[in-house]
Design a protein around this motif. Structure first.
Motif, short mmCIF file in Angstrom:
data_model
loop_
_atom_site.label_atom_id
_atom_site.label_comp_id
_atom_site.label_asym_id
_atom_site.label_seq_id
_atom_site.Cartn_x
_atom_site.Cartn_y
_atom_site.Cartn_z
N VAL A 162 0.84 -1.20 0.00
CA VAL A 162 0.00 0.00 0.00
C VAL A 162 0.87 1.25 0.00
N ALA A 163 1.92 1.25 0.84
CA ALA A 163 2.82 2.41 0.90
C ALA A 163 3.49 2.65 -0.45
N ALA A 164 3.90 1.57 -1.13
CA ALA A 164 4.55 1.72 -2.44
C ALA A 164 3.60 2.31 -3.46
N LEU A 165 2.36 1.84 -3.46
CA LEU A 165 1.37 2.37 -4.40
C LEU A 165 1.08 3.84 -4.12
N ARG A 166 1.03 4.19 -2.84
CA ARG A 166 0.79 5.60 -2.50
C ARG A 166 1.95 6.48 -2.95
N ARG A 167 3.18 5.98 -2.79
CA ARG A 167 4.34 6.75 -3.26
C ARG A 167 4.29 6.92 -4.77
N THR A 168 3.95 5.85 -5.48
CA THR A 168 3.86 5.93 -6.94
C THR A 168 2.80 6.93 -7.37
#
Length: 772
Positions: A747-753
């Motif tokens: 989830v954190a990676a998708l939010r950063r992207t």
């Protein structure tokens, strides 16, 4: 080219309007589409030129066509067509109604341009470069003659004749290995001069030279000897611009000097960073111009484009990335054009046109243009279609969106066959299809219909026709539904600029667009700006329409929403209560808008911890909505949802779970299993299960909701990410920590992207967390 009057049997050459080292530019008529265009032709070469030289020129020309045709941005000249006819290579482009920056300086007797215009140009060119660099394309010959300012204030980059695809290094080496000069000395970067590695930062250096010149009246190294100019770029620090023009803002001088850094690593990271820095500059003073702009640089009677914080009564300043969002140019008409006074001018930088409106725009890729039948349909057939259209509108007024959409979809097919895809009636039905899809919770499908409608209306009615703008505005709305709030913001800003230009700042349609823009700002997390703009629109609507007009009350309602998002729940409650009271008096107690204000007041009571009062309000609201709208109406179900939420807040979780399940079942039947409201209810079921300690059951529901939201909205939509976060929390409660940690990481990676993509689109500071 004088004896070649027709290209490819289609483009009728009319007037020579530019000539350069590689060819000529003609004003021409496209006989197939009945529009005026600019046609750039490779100048015929005599036998004295070596075949290898001609091959390089031809390859460069073809490459310009491919590169330019791939770019789709309002700050870049549109390429319509290219090819070869009888040994002549040609490129067909939009005909620009404007002056390039070199000509603007000449018009101003080589005095610098006014400071507000310089900053405006910096923002718009920076935004266009940010786009091209993201596509892997470097211009490599940015100069004043290749930047055109149109009559409506839009700035466009022209002539990608020596641009290169960033990854195509080998091909570039073959082109430049012939010894052909690449670039213009006054605007070449040190790495170009030294034959070093050239990337997007070279364009930033050239832009620094351009900005220096239009801000001071001369380029940074203004010498007659070309070698001295090149040595200056390579070895000599430029003179600070404020020594030549003290009234330039200090921050702007710093930006220009950073662009002119000898080492590419010392320049701004990218064009988006440049745009952000320019946008953060304080407003320039009104007396900053050394000379007034030359007469005739803008169409007579049209107000001069200025920055948003000047046009509006102290609004929050719009970011620089949005300032290039305009409606584009208008094609030149039949009036004769004069050849460029400078025969050595850049090929695409010299044409102007007096302005026949209604430039034709290519249809979106994959969308066939359907011509109307040769014979118009009989009047009785048209009347029957009109009657069916009215029936579709009636179904929509009854909120029977699925039926309304089917009626209009069938009409689109029939009207397209009988009248053509771009006929206003066909587009009217397509617009209604989009509207129905939007209300049915299918924003992705709605976006396609609104995009096609907007493109068709732009072709047939013009880019600033009210119906074109209405379709574009709905495009922004569904982009917001999809969580693509940055793109929605761009569209809203562009439509607002068009409406202000065509209708004025206080026209009801302009105010409606500003209202939508304020709403979208809140979704970007820019809450103070949203609140400020909503207050301004409410005041303007009160002044223009009256304090009790429904539109004024709609915006006061939005003010209440913004206050709630800012955590000012007491003020929000008072605002909603006031709106509800006025609506009850003006519209009636059972009007949907009156009931909506009461619903929002209930939300405020719950947020203030006054759940007992909220529960009582929602019970009354459910009764009133059931009586006025029916038990299965979406608004009735929304009130029941609020009732269930407050039951949970009071710890009555068994009752809350039963209410959530009942509402979820009705919503699935009425709205569909994947409708956003249905998914909200399903999530509430999971919440209730969790509070009752039934975590395994809750996990299954959370996963279903997450999968549905990913399917409908996309994996990185804020609501989909929130559901994945819920799922991870549930795993934690079940003791499955490793799975939970992995899901949190995803989830954190998708939010950063998502945040990175938003910054790239916006070219500005990152927004706050989107509000669901």
């Amino acid at each position: 080219m004088a004896d070649t009057r027709l290209i490819q049997g289609r483009y009728q050459l009319l007037d020579l309007i530019g000539r350069g080292g590689m060819g000529e530019v003609w004003r021409a008529r496209d006989d197939a589409l009945g529009r005026h265009v600019a046609v750039k032709c490779l100048k015929p070469m005599g036998r004295q030129h070596e075949q290898s030289y001609l091959r390089v020129l031809r390859e460069r020309f073809r490459r310009e066509a491919r590169v330019a045709a791939s770019l789709q941005h309002r700050g870049i000249t549109v390429v319509h067509d290219f090819g070869e006819s009888e040994g002549v290579l040609y490129l067909v482009m939009e005909l620009l109604d404007g002056r390039n920056l070199s000509q603007l300086l000449e018009d101003n007797k080589q005095h610098p341009l006014p400071v507000p215009e310089v900053i405006e140009i910096a923002e718009q060119v920076g935004a266009a470069l940010a786009y091209t660099h993201r596509q892997g394309i470097v211009h490599r010959d940015l100069k004043p003659a290749n930047i055109v300012r149109l009559g409506d204030g839009t700035v466009k980059i022209c002539d990608f004749g020596i641009a290169r695809l960033g990854h195509d290094i080998g091909f570039s080496a073959r082109l430049t290995g012939t010894g052909i000069a690449m670039g213009t000395p006054h605007y070449m970067s040190p790495e170009q001069i030294g034959a070093g590695n050239v990337d997007h930062r070279s364009d930033l250096y050239s832009l620094g030279c351009v900005l220096y010149e239009i801000a001071t009246g001369a380029p940074p190294f203004d010498m007659d000897d070309a070698w001295a100019v090149l040595v200056g770029h390579r070895d000599t620090p430029p003179r600070p611009p404020r020594e030549l023009r003290p009234e330039l803002p200090e921050g702007f001088e710093r930006v220009v000097l950073d662009l002119l850094a000898k080492d590419p690593g010392d320049r701004p990271e990218d064009a988006a960073d440049l745009v952000r820095r320019v946008a953060e500059l304080p407003p320039p003073r009104a007396h900053s111009a050394l000379r007034p702009p030359a007469a005739g640089t803008l169409p007579e009677g049209r107000p001069r484009p200025v920055r948003a914080y000047v046009r509006l009564p102290e609004p929050p300043r719009l970011p620089g990335w949005a300032r290039d969002m305009t409606t584009g140019s208008k094609a030149a008409g039949a009036a004769p054009l004069q050849p460029s006074p400078d025969p050595a001018a850049a090929l695409t930088g010299a044409w102007t046109g007096p302005g026949e409106e209604g430039r034709a725009t290519p249809a979106p890729t994959g969308t066939p243009r359907v011509a109307a039948a040769e014979r118009p349909p009989p009047p009785d057939v048209l009347a029957e279609l009109a009657g069916r259209h009215s029936e579709g509108l009636r179904l929509a007024r009854l909120d029977r969106w699925a039926e309304a959409g089917e009626v209009q979809r069938a009409l689109v097919a029939e009207r397209e066959r009988l009248l053509g895809s771009d006929h206003p009636d066909t587009l009217a039905s397509r617009y209604e299809v989009g509207f129905a899809l939007s209300r049915l919770g299918r924003p992705g499908d709605a976006l396609r219909e609104f995009t096609l409608t907007a493109a068709g209306r732009e072709r047939t009615l013009g880019p600033e026709h009210p119906e074109t703008l209405a379709a574009r505005q709905e495009t922004a709305y569904v982009l917001g539904q999809l969580g693509r709030h940055v793109e929605a913001h761009q569209v809203y800003v562009a439509v607002l600029a068009s409406r202000e230009r065509a209708m004025g700042t206080d026209h009801p349609d302009t105010l409606r667009c500003r209202h939508n823009l304020a709403f979208n700002l809140s979704r970007l997390g820019r809450l103070e700006e949203s609140y400020g703009m909503a207050c301004e629109v409410a005041a303007a609507r009160g002044r223009v329409l009256g304090p009790e007009h429904p539109d004024t009350l709609v915006t006061r309602y939005e003010v209440g929403y913004a206050l709630g998002q800012l955590g000012r729940w007491t003020e929000a409650l008072r605002t909603y209560q006031d709106v509800a009271a006025v609506r009850a008096r003006v519209l009636g107690p059972d009007d949907p808008d009156t009931l909506a204000a009461r619903y929002e007041a209930g939300i405020c009571l719950g947020r203030l911890g006054r759940s007992t009062e909220a529960l009582e309000l929602y019970r009354e609201l459910v009764e009133d909505r059931t009586r006025a709208q029916g038990p299965a109406h979406p608004d009735t179900l929304r009130a029941r949802h609020g009732l269930g939420v407050n039951l949970g807040r009071l710890g009555r979780w068994e009752e809350a779970l039963a209410e959530a399940r009942d509402v979820c079942a009705i919503r699935a039947r009425v709205l569909g299993a994947d409708h956003p409201d249905t998914l909200v209810s399903r999530r509430e079921v999971a919440v209730g299960l969790g509070w009752l300690g039934r975590w395994s059951d809750a996990l299954a529901v959370y996963r279903d909701v997450a999968q549905a939201r990913q399917r409908v909205l996309g994996a990185d939509h804020p609501d989909a990410l929130a559901s994945r976060h819920d799922e991870a929390h549930c795993l934690e409660q079940l003791g499955r920590s490793a799975e939970a940690v992995e899901l949190y990481r995803q989830v954190a990676a998708l939010r950063r992207t998502r945040a990175t993509r938003g910054r790239q689109l916006r070219g500005s500071e990152p927004p706050g967390r989107p509000v669901s």
